[in-house]
Design a protein around this motif. Sequence first.
Motif, PDB file in Angstrom:
ATOM      1  N   LYS A 188       0.805  -1.225   0.000  1.00 34.85           N
ATOM      2  CA  LYS A 188       0.000   0.000   0.000  1.00 34.85           C
ATOM      3  C   LYS A 188       0.844   1.285   0.000  1.00 34.85           C
ATOM      4  CE  LYS A 188      -4.318   1.343   2.170  1.00 34.85           C
ATOM      5  NZ  LYS A 188      -5.248   1.039   3.247  1.00 34.85           N
ATOM      6  N   TYR A 189       1.981   1.218   0.667  1.00 36.04           N
ATOM      7  CA  TYR A 189       2.777   2.437   0.830  1.00 36.04           C
ATOM      8  C   TYR A 189       4.202   2.263   0.299  1.00 36.04           C
ATOM      9  CZ  TYR A 189      -1.017   3.402   4.106  1.00 36.04           C
ATOM     10  OH  TYR A 189      -2.247   3.583   4.664  1.00 36.04           O
ATOM     11  N   LYS A 190       4.913   3.384   0.252  1.00 38.49           N
ATOM     12  CA  LYS A 190       6.298   3.336  -0.226  1.00 38.49           C
ATOM     13  C   LYS A 190       7.268   3.686   0.904  1.00 38.49           C
ATOM     14  CE  LYS A 190       5.391   4.432  -5.026  1.00 38.49           C
ATOM     15  NZ  LYS A 190       5.607   5.374  -6.114  1.00 38.49           N
ATOM     16  N   ILE A 191       8.457   3.099   0.815  1.00 40.36           N
ATOM     17  CA  ILE A 191       9.497   3.369   1.818  1.00 40.36           C
ATOM     18  C   ILE A 191      10.610   4.170   1.147  1.00 40.36           C
ATOM     19  CG2 ILE A 191      11.075   2.342   3.503  1.00 40.36           C
ATOM     20  CD1 ILE A 191       9.448  -0.319   3.092  1.00 40.36           C
ATOM     21  N   GLY A 192      10.922   5.310   1.719  1.00 38.69           N
ATOM     22  CA  GLY A 192      11.971   6.162   1.144  1.00 38.69           C
ATOM     23  C   GLY A 192      13.296   5.973   1.842  1.00 38.69           C
ATOM     24  N   PHE A 193      14.358   6.490   1.219  1.00 38.81           N
ATOM     25  CA  PHE A 193      15.693   6.381   1.797  1.00 38.81           C
ATOM     26  C   PHE A 193      16.228   7.784   2.084  1.00 38.81           C
ATOM     27  CE2 PHE A 193      20.390   5.971   0.865  1.00 38.81           C
ATOM     28  CZ  PHE A 193      20.693   5.465   2.118  1.00 38.81           C
ATOM     29  N   CYS A 194      16.676   7.989   3.318  1.00 34.90           N
ATOM     30  CA  CYS A 194      17.204   9.292   3.721  1.00 34.90           C
ATOM     31  C   CYS A 194      18.676   9.108   4.122  1.00 34.90           C
ATOM     32  CB  CYS A 194      16.383   9.837   4.897  1.00 34.90           C
ATOM     33  SG  CYS A 194      17.014  11.383   5.550  1.00 34.90           S
ATOM     34  N   PRO A 195      19.602   9.329   3.198  1.00 31.75           N
ATOM     35  CA  PRO A 195      21.023   9.054   3.488  1.00 31.75           C
ATOM     36  C   PRO A 195      21.607   9.958   4.564  1.00 31.75           C
ATOM     37  CG  PRO A 195      20.781  10.117   1.357  1.00 31.75           C
ATOM     38  CD  PRO A 195      19.402   9.830   1.827  1.00 31.75           C
ATOM     39  N   LYS A 196      20.944  11.106   4.801  1.00 29.26           N
ATOM     40  CA  LYS A 196      21.508  12.039   5.807  1.00 29.26           C
ATOM     41  C   LYS A 196      21.172  11.627   7.237  1.00 29.26           C
ATOM     42  CE  LYS A 196      21.517  15.996   2.727  1.00 29.26           C
ATOM     43  NZ  LYS A 196      20.769  17.194   2.317  1.00 29.26           N
ATOM     44  N   ALA A 197      20.236  10.693   7.381  1.00 27.69           N
ATOM     45  CA  ALA A 197      19.915  10.221   8.742  1.00 27.69           C
ATOM     46  C   ALA A 197      20.858   9.072   9.072  1.00 27.69           C
ATOM     47  CB  ALA A 197      18.455   9.762   8.786  1.00 27.69           C
ATOM     48  N   LYS A 198      21.955   9.414   9.712  1.00 25.99           N
ATOM     49  CA  LYS A 198      23.013   8.416   9.924  1.00 25.99           C
ATOM     50  C   LYS A 198      22.980   7.862  11.346  1.00 25.99           C
ATOM     51  CE  LYS A 198      25.927  11.567   8.466  1.00 25.99           C
ATOM     52  NZ  LYS A 198      27.140  12.301   8.145  1.00 25.99           N
ATOM     53  N   LEU A 199      23.257   6.583  11.442  1.00 27.36           N
ATOM     54  CA  LEU A 199      23.527   6.027  12.772  1.00 27.36           C
ATOM     55  C   LEU A 199      24.587   4.953  12.655  1.00 27.36           C
ATOM     56  CD1 LEU A 199      22.202   2.995  13.191  1.00 27.36           C
ATOM     57  CD2 LEU A 199      20.126   4.245  13.672  1.00 27.36           C
ATOM     58  N   TRP A 200      25.184   4.666  13.802  1.00 31.27           N
ATOM     59  CA  TRP A 200      26.255   3.667  13.837  1.00 31.27           C
ATOM     60  C   TRP A 200      25.775   2.471  14.652  1.00 31.27           C
ATOM     61  CZ3 TRP A 200      26.767   8.760  13.355  1.00 31.27           C
ATOM     62  CH2 TRP A 200      27.664   9.221  12.400  1.00 31.27           C
ATOM     63  N   HIS A 201      25.996   1.310  14.125  1.00 33.12           N
ATOM     64  CA  HIS A 201      25.555   0.097  14.809  1.00 33.12           C
ATOM     65  C   HIS A 201      26.766  -0.673  15.315  1.00 33.12           C
ATOM     66  CE1 HIS A 201      24.394  -4.253  14.881  1.00 33.12           C
ATOM     67  NE2 HIS A 201      23.413  -3.738  15.587  1.00 33.12           N
ATOM     68  N   ASP A 202      26.713  -1.063  16.579  1.00 30.46           N
ATOM     69  CA  ASP A 202      27.828  -1.803  17.171  1.00 30.46           C
ATOM     70  C   ASP A 202      27.547  -3.305  17.037  1.00 30.46           C
ATOM     71  OD1 ASP A 202      29.900  -2.790  18.606  1.00 30.46           O
ATOM     72  OD2 ASP A 202      29.621  -1.466  20.347  1.00 30.46           O
ATOM     73  N   PHE A 203      28.288  -3.952  16.127  1.00 32.07           N
ATOM     74  CA  PHE A 203      28.081  -5.394  15.933  1.00 32.07           C
ATOM     75  C   PHE A 203      28.688  -6.206  17.082  1.00 32.07           C
ATOM     76  CE2 PHE A 203      27.422  -3.871  11.632  1.00 32.07           C
ATOM     77  CZ  PHE A 203      26.437  -4.713  11.135  1.00 32.07           C
ATOM     78  N   GLY A 204      29.527  -5.561  17.890  1.00 28.29           N
ATOM     79  CA  GLY A 204      30.079  -6.228  19.075  1.00 28.29           C
ATOM     80  C   GLY A 204      31.328  -7.066  18.823  1.00 28.29           C
ATOM     81  N   TYR A 205      32.000  -6.850  17.694  1.00 27.71           N
ATOM     82  CA  TYR A 205      33.240  -7.597  17.450  1.00 27.71           C
ATOM     83  C   TYR A 205      34.347  -6.983  18.308  1.00 27.71           C
ATOM     84  CZ  TYR A 205      30.786  -9.128  13.244  1.00 27.71           C
ATOM     85  OH  TYR A 205      29.862  -9.644  12.366  1.00 27.71           O
ATOM     86  N   LYS A 206      35.026  -7.847  19.084  1.00 29.99           N
ATOM     87  CA  LYS A 206      36.102  -7.311  19.921  1.00 29.99           C
ATOM     88  C   LYS A 206      37.378  -7.127  19.100  1.00 29.99           C
ATOM     89  CE  LYS A 206      34.228  -8.938  24.222  1.00 29.99           C
ATOM     90  NZ  LYS A 206      34.012 -10.125  25.010  1.00 29.99           N
ATOM     91  N   SER A 207      37.644  -8.046  18.211  1.00 27.47           N
ATOM     92  CA  SER A 207      38.800  -7.894  17.327  1.00 27.47           C
ATOM     93  C   SER A 207      38.584  -8.742  16.090  1.00 27.47           C
ATOM     94  CB  SER A 207      40.084  -8.349  18.028  1.00 27.47           C
ATOM     95  OG  SER A 207      40.096  -9.767  18.103  1.00 27.47           O
TER      96      SER A 207
END
Lengths: 254, 338
Positions: A188-207
Amino acid sequence: MSFLIIPCYIKTKWDIDCITRLLESVQNQTLKFEKVLVIDDFSPFEYQLNFFNIEHIRLSENGGPAKARNIGIDKALSENAKHIFFIDHDCILDLQWNEQMTNFLESTEFAAVGGMTFSYGKTLYDYYHDINGTLNGKWLLPDKKELWYMPSLNFGIKAFVAEEFVFDERFPTAAGEDVDLCLRMRSKYKIGFCPKAKLWHDFGYKSTLTGFKRFVNLFKKYKSSSATLYDGHTVLLWDNSESIYSGNAYEFNI
Amino acid sequence: MSLIYRRRANQPSFTHVINDYFGEIKPFSKRIGKWYFYIPLIIMKTIEWSIYRWYKTPIRRFYGVKGNELIYMITKRCNEKCPKCGIWKTPEPDNEHIDISIFLNCLKMLNENLYQVTITGGEPLLLAEDVLKIAEESRKHEILLLTFTNGVLITEDFLKRYAALNHKLVISIDTIDESKWTDFRGKATFEKVMENIKLSKQYLGRNLQIQSVIASESEKEIDSIQSFCKDLVVLHTTQRYLDFGGVWNNPINTPKTTSNDVACAARKNIIIYPNGDVVKCFDHRRILRAKEPLGNIEKEDIIQILCKKRATEVSKIMKTCNFPCKEMACNVPEIIYN
């Protein structure tokens, strides 16, 4: 009126550090959230969150992230939210994240929006996820003008969409439930992309040396979720798509 | 990344695997900025690709399998008045019958997901030209078509055209005793049907099947029908009587025709009624929250209908329903031949 929903299941000290770090970035937003809902999915770990304007809801039983988000959606709708945003507890927001996401939803016809997700760590695995676009959305090909789906760790919807489409609570873990929602929503609806809305995700890799098992388990989890995903859809027209990756943030035409 | 690796069950697998692998690796390798990361990152991408391709989870069984059956009740009208069935009592008026082009469009949209199209009724051959159009479209997409008929309206011309498309025809008979025929069918069509069965065998060969319903009224007839089919070298299937508006009764001591205990209909069936209504099971009216159809293909796109949240909910409800129709052919993964 933008509400932020953060489902969390706190098992370790690392999770506490993550959510504390996230809430600090939430407090420093250039455009403040109307309310931040932290939905604790019956964590085995006792903790306190001492932040202003944050409602900490503890569930009485563990129901998975989809259920936690739905409880947040109900709460946000009951308080007349206009936009509802979702992130995960192991993310860190850019200072302008809310401003960019809100402006995007207000200035476009898109009913939902996904932002740009980068890896927080510095290991080779993190670099891999950045150029692979593991936790970024996927373009709807061939036009690349809207998204096929967007992971729920960097996602926002307008309130009227949330009244119609919510997360399917049969998904037991944080994998697949976001794809399922987007597939249903896109009828029914569309999903847009906003490249300026940035976040960082911590995958939790120690090394790089010690992260291999975590790397493999991550993709095994995503693969397993596909089974539940299929069950939810009589017709799953999986098609070739293309991940958004870090390089897209610098492309001129986006 | 494509999460489906074999969209067609008979796709050549080796070349597809190679193409799929390089299709993933090539664009990814262009994004690697530093030359000394090239080998480790390609290995990591290969690991990810291998997990999605080879790691066995329940979804594996769906890869390369066309998992859905599209069942079209093309009409409720019938030229006979069998007491086992009540569908003929409520024929649809002309204005409640969708144009065949709407159904063909629906078939085109779903073709990647279908392993079989089934036409049932009423009597489908009242609309023989429409059946042939569906047969042609199904053949284009390499999907098997099964048409269920009472056998009265079969003609040589129809058989010639149908046989050329290599689809299956199922003729429904519940007795070969002429003295009982009129009671079972409501009309004296014994000779015509017997003649048509032989003609169909001549044109269709192994693509002809015969199906019988086991009810208390017909259970004594099954052995003689099986012998008849054996002599004719035609596959025979049986199905227990279920109440779809008929006045027959369930057999008392007849064992189940299958051991199926899983309600598969919710996952696999997409059923279209003559007016375009979409449901997942013919018996949906017995299920409290599934009574209303999911949508109508005349008004909405079939994909849009099946992506609705309600479609998910109905599937969920139907998976745990415990009605006797679980053992019907439309609800089991395979047809069981006698």
